[in-house]
Enzyme design. Structure first.
Site, PDB file in Angstrom:
ATOM      1  N   PHE A   1      32.202  43.273  44.319  1.00  0.00           N
ATOM      2  CA  PHE A   1      31.724  42.683  43.064  1.00  0.00           C
ATOM      3  C   PHE A   1      31.200  41.252  43.242  1.00  0.00           C
ATOM      4  O   PHE A   1      30.874  40.593  42.258  1.00  0.00           O
ATOM      5  CB  PHE A   1      32.827  42.711  41.995  1.00  0.00           C
ATOM      6  CG  PHE A   1      34.116  42.020  42.401  1.00  0.00           C
ATOM      7  CD1 PHE A   1      34.245  40.647  42.327  1.00  0.00           C
ATOM      8  CD2 PHE A   1      35.205  42.769  42.838  1.00  0.00           C
ATOM      9  CE1 PHE A   1      35.425  40.012  42.691  1.00  0.00           C
ATOM     10  CE2 PHE A   1      36.396  42.153  43.210  1.00  0.00           C
ATOM     11  CZ  PHE A   1      36.503  40.753  43.130  1.00  0.00           C
TER      12      PHE A   1
ATOM     13  N   ARG B   1      43.161  36.069  27.767  1.00  0.00           N
ATOM     14  CA  ARG B   1      42.256  37.183  28.116  1.00  0.00           C
ATOM     15  C   ARG B   1      42.402  38.356  27.149  1.00  0.00           C
ATOM     16  O   ARG B   1      41.418  39.032  26.827  1.00  0.00           O
ATOM     17  CB  ARG B   1      42.497  37.609  29.568  1.00  0.00           C
ATOM     18  CG  ARG B   1      41.879  36.600  30.545  1.00  0.00           C
ATOM     19  CD  ARG B   1      42.232  36.933  31.956  1.00  0.00           C
ATOM     20  NE  ARG B   1      41.495  36.131  32.923  1.00  0.00           N
ATOM     21  CZ  ARG B   1      41.938  35.850  34.134  1.00  0.00           C
ATOM     22  NH1 ARG B   1      43.102  36.307  34.535  1.00  0.00           N
ATOM     23  NH2 ARG B   1      41.210  35.116  34.959  1.00  0.00           N
TER      24      ARG B   1
ATOM     25  N   GLU C   1      39.563  23.268  43.778  1.00  0.00           N
ATOM     26  CA  GLU C   1      38.645  23.635  42.696  1.00  0.00           C
ATOM     27  C   GLU C   1      38.383  22.456  41.760  1.00  0.00           C
ATOM     28  O   GLU C   1      37.259  22.274  41.284  1.00  0.00           O
ATOM     29  CB  GLU C   1      39.216  24.827  41.935  1.00  0.00           C
ATOM     30  CG  GLU C   1      39.230  26.104  42.779  1.00  0.00           C
ATOM     31  CD  GLU C   1      40.059  27.226  42.185  1.00  0.00           C
ATOM     32  OE1 GLU C   1      40.154  28.275  42.842  1.00  0.00           O
ATOM     33  OE2 GLU C   1      40.617  27.062  41.081  1.00  0.00           O
TER      34      GLU C   1
ATOM     35  N   LYS D   1      34.516  30.750  30.939  1.00  0.00           N
ATOM     36  CA  LYS D   1      33.395  31.406  31.621  1.00  0.00           C
ATOM     37  C   LYS D   1      32.233  31.691  30.663  1.00  0.00           C
ATOM     38  O   LYS D   1      32.394  31.638  29.433  1.00  0.00           O
ATOM     39  CB  LYS D   1      33.906  32.705  32.268  1.00  0.00           C
ATOM     40  CG  LYS D   1      34.974  32.451  33.349  1.00  0.00           C
ATOM     41  CD  LYS D   1      35.367  33.746  34.052  1.00  0.00           C
ATOM     42  CE  LYS D   1      36.408  33.484  35.133  1.00  0.00           C
ATOM     43  NZ  LYS D   1      36.723  34.712  35.907  1.00  0.00           N
TER      44      LYS D   1
ATOM     45  N   HIS E   1      39.024  31.220  33.934  1.00  0.00           N
ATOM     46  CA  HIS E   1      39.532  31.148  35.302  1.00  0.00           C
ATOM     47  C   HIS E   1      40.795  30.313  35.298  1.00  0.00           C
ATOM     48  O   HIS E   1      40.903  29.347  34.546  1.00  0.00           O
ATOM     49  CB  HIS E   1      38.489  30.470  36.201  1.00  0.00           C
ATOM     50  CG  HIS E   1      39.007  30.142  37.577  1.00  0.00           C
ATOM     51  ND1 HIS E   1      39.049  31.069  38.580  1.00  0.00           N
ATOM     52  CD2 HIS E   1      39.528  28.994  38.084  1.00  0.00           C
ATOM     53  CE1 HIS E   1      39.558  30.504  39.672  1.00  0.00           C
ATOM     54  NE2 HIS E   1      39.864  29.246  39.397  1.00  0.00           N
TER      55      HIS E   1
ATOM     56  N   TYR F   1      33.148  30.867  44.797  1.00  0.00           N
ATOM     57  CA  TYR F   1      33.787  32.174  44.978  1.00  0.00           C
ATOM     58  C   TYR F   1      33.651  32.709  46.406  1.00  0.00           C
ATOM     59  O   TYR F   1      33.761  33.922  46.624  1.00  0.00           O
ATOM     60  CB  TYR F   1      33.219  33.174  43.965  1.00  0.00           C
ATOM     61  CG  TYR F   1      33.710  32.916  42.553  1.00  0.00           C
ATOM     62  CD1 TYR F   1      35.028  33.188  42.193  1.00  0.00           C
ATOM     63  CD2 TYR F   1      32.877  32.372  41.586  1.00  0.00           C
ATOM     64  CE1 TYR F   1      35.503  32.948  40.915  1.00  0.00           C
ATOM     65  CE2 TYR F   1      33.334  32.120  40.294  1.00  0.00           C
ATOM     66  CZ  TYR F   1      34.648  32.411  39.976  1.00  0.00           C
ATOM     67  OH  TYR F   1      35.118  32.176  38.707  1.00  0.00           O
TER      68      TYR F   1
ATOM     69  N   ASN G   1      35.906  37.985  32.147  1.00  0.00           N
ATOM     70  CA  ASN G   1      37.272  37.871  31.639  1.00  0.00           C
ATOM     71  C   ASN G   1      37.616  36.483  31.071  1.00  0.00           C
ATOM     72  O   ASN G   1      38.754  36.049  31.107  1.00  0.00           O
ATOM     73  CB  ASN G   1      38.274  38.313  32.710  1.00  0.00           C
ATOM     74  CG  ASN G   1      38.213  37.469  33.960  1.00  0.00           C
ATOM     75  OD1 ASN G   1      37.421  36.548  34.053  1.00  0.00           O
ATOM     76  ND2 ASN G   1      39.057  37.784  34.927  1.00  0.00           N
TER      77      ASN G   1
HETATM   78  P1  CMP Z   1      39.109  35.321  38.457  1.00  0.00           P
HETATM   79  O1  CMP Z   1      40.430  35.932  38.795  1.00  0.00           O
HETATM   80  O2  CMP Z   1      39.034  34.086  37.653  1.00  0.00           O
HETATM   81  O3  CMP Z   1      38.296  35.085  39.833  1.00  0.00           O
HETATM   82  C1  CMP Z   1      37.724  36.176  40.514  1.00  0.00           C
HETATM   83  C2  CMP Z   1      36.843  36.895  39.545  1.00  0.00           C
HETATM   84  O4  CMP Z   1      36.186  38.020  40.054  1.00  0.00           O
HETATM   85  C3  CMP Z   1      37.685  37.452  38.416  1.00  0.00           C
HETATM   86  O5  CMP Z   1      38.228  36.403  37.670  1.00  0.00           O
HETATM   87  C4  CMP Z   1      36.654  38.303  37.722  1.00  0.00           C
HETATM   88  O6  CMP Z   1      35.730  37.514  36.973  1.00  0.00           O
HETATM   89  C5  CMP Z   1      35.946  38.881  38.932  1.00  0.00           C
HETATM   90  N1  CMP Z   1      36.486  40.202  39.277  1.00  0.00           N
HETATM   91  C6  CMP Z   1      37.716  40.503  39.719  1.00  0.00           C
HETATM   92  N2  CMP Z   1      37.845  41.825  39.920  1.00  0.00           N
HETATM   93  C7  CMP Z   1      36.649  42.378  39.613  1.00  0.00           C
HETATM   94  C8  CMP Z   1      36.144  43.703  39.632  1.00  0.00           C
HETATM   95  N3  CMP Z   1      36.912  44.734  40.003  1.00  0.00           N
HETATM   96  N4  CMP Z   1      34.873  43.899  39.243  1.00  0.00           N
HETATM   97  C9  CMP Z   1      34.100  42.855  38.876  1.00  0.00           C
HETATM   98  N5  CMP Z   1      34.508  41.563  38.839  1.00  0.00           N
HETATM   99  C10 CMP Z   1      35.777  41.332  39.202  1.00  0.00           C
END
Ligand code: CMP
Length: 139
Positions: A59, A104, A128, A11, A117, A51, A114
């Protein structure tokens, strides 16, 4: 039925922080073969579409803005039990809760930014992967 492929993105946060090499090293050391890879950037529309499943979440706007703010590395990875093994390698969504040694834990800043993905199912891995790669870009 399980397949042997998953999809990942390094990311924008991890790219900005210089972690492409470190993350790819963890991925290949764990036995994943890279069968497709590109350095690219999501448009706002790309990120909204990728997404879309999260579009009711509070979020979602932040996520779309983050994921389109800079380049990413997209890749399809191959290994037995790829989806589950890759999710174990990357660790929990929130790096504060991720196990020691996971990608992570090592490279992510917070739950939103984070670092990587990983697809959550074989079905989503196929969807995807096809979002980013044509058949002739997969080797
Ligand atoms: P990922 O699980 O790859 O895909 C969904 C993404 O949404 C996740 O990684 C984070 O980047 C983002 N995400 C998930 N939970 C939150 C949260 N509580 N606040 C902000 N971003 C989030």
């Amino acid at each position: 039925m399980t397949t042997n492929r998953t999809f990942t993105m390094i990311k924008p946060d991890a790219v900005e922080n210089g972690h492409i090499g470190g993350i790819l090293e963890k991925i290949t050391s764990a036995g994943f073969k890279i069968v497709a890879m590109k350095y690219t950037q999501l448009s706002t529309r790309d990120a909204q579409e990728f997404y879309a499943v999260h579009n009711e979440r509070p979020f979602y706007g932040e996520l779309v803005e983050f994921m389109s703010r800079g380049p990413i590395v997209a890749a399809i990875l191959e290994k037995d039990n790829a989806v589950d093994d890759f999710r174990a390698l990357i660790g929990a969504t929130n790096p504060a809760e991720a196990a020691e040694g996971t990608i992570r834990k090592l490279f992510a800043s917070n739950i939103a930014e984070n670092a990587v993905h990983g697809s959550d199912s074989d079905e989503n891995a196929a969807i995807e992967g096809a979002f980013h790669f044509s058949g002739r870009e997969i080797y």
